[in-house]
Design a protein around this motif. Structure first.
Motif: not given
Length: 185
Positions: A105-107, A101
């Motif tokens: 990144d968020r993707q 995590e």
């Protein structure tokens, strides 16, 4: 919690994930993803970014209902299988999930890191490897291809993965007569 599923055969990972998404109702799967990293490829006299899987042939399922997920994977057993420890479909360890995590990144993409190599030590000033605690994971650097091989843990087993590390400068302070404490500027 994140669980790992292996794609079997020579199936395209995106197609396997799509079939898995179709088999899983939204209420049992929070997210299904392929961890990737930005890779730099040189062609037509320029560097181009390309996304490659971090763990080839593996994708992750974020779920709180692993028994239901495992049951729904059974009809797809010719193209994918849950990764088990012993006979148990267990999540990756909390410290492994936390590490991934922090890196992604968020993707779920690990972006490139950039830095210098000064007297054999890294000064990374951009990207997920910026944290000096992660420098110890680096096993090998290919400056030509702009890749760093890292040794990470997945389900308690060491795995070699590649991430992009662009070493802008390699400085040997003794060769240029600069004291080591002044080299980092």
């Amino acid at each position: 919690m994140w669980y790992v599923v292996q794609a079997l055969g020579n199936e395209d990972m995106e197609k396997v994930c799509s079939k898995c998404r179709t088999a899983m109702p939204e209420e049992i799967v929070n997210e299904l993803f392929i961890p990737k990293y930005v890779c730099l490829k040189h062609f037509k006299k320029a560097w181009h970014e390309k996304l490659l899987p971090l763990f080839p042939d593996y994708f992750f399922i974020d779920t709180e209902q692993p028994a239901e997920v495992e049951e729904r994977l059974k009809p797809l057993s010719r193209i994918m299988k849950p990764v088990c420890v012993g006979k148990d479909f267990i999540p990756i360890y909390p410290e492994e999930q936390k590490f991934l995590e922090e890196m992604m990144d968020r993707q779920h993409v690990i972006q490139k890191s950039t830095g210098d190599l000064i007297d054999g030590k890294f000064e990374i000033y951009a990207g997920p490897l910026q944290d000096s605690g992660k420098h110890g994971l680096i096993r090998k650097i290919d400056r030509h291809r702009r890749l760093a091989s890292l040794e990470v843990q997945l389900l308690g087993e060491p795995r070699q993965v590649q991430v992009t590390l662009e070493v802008v400068r390699k400085i040997n302070t003794a060769a240029i007569g600069v004291p080591a404490d002044k080299a980092g500027m």
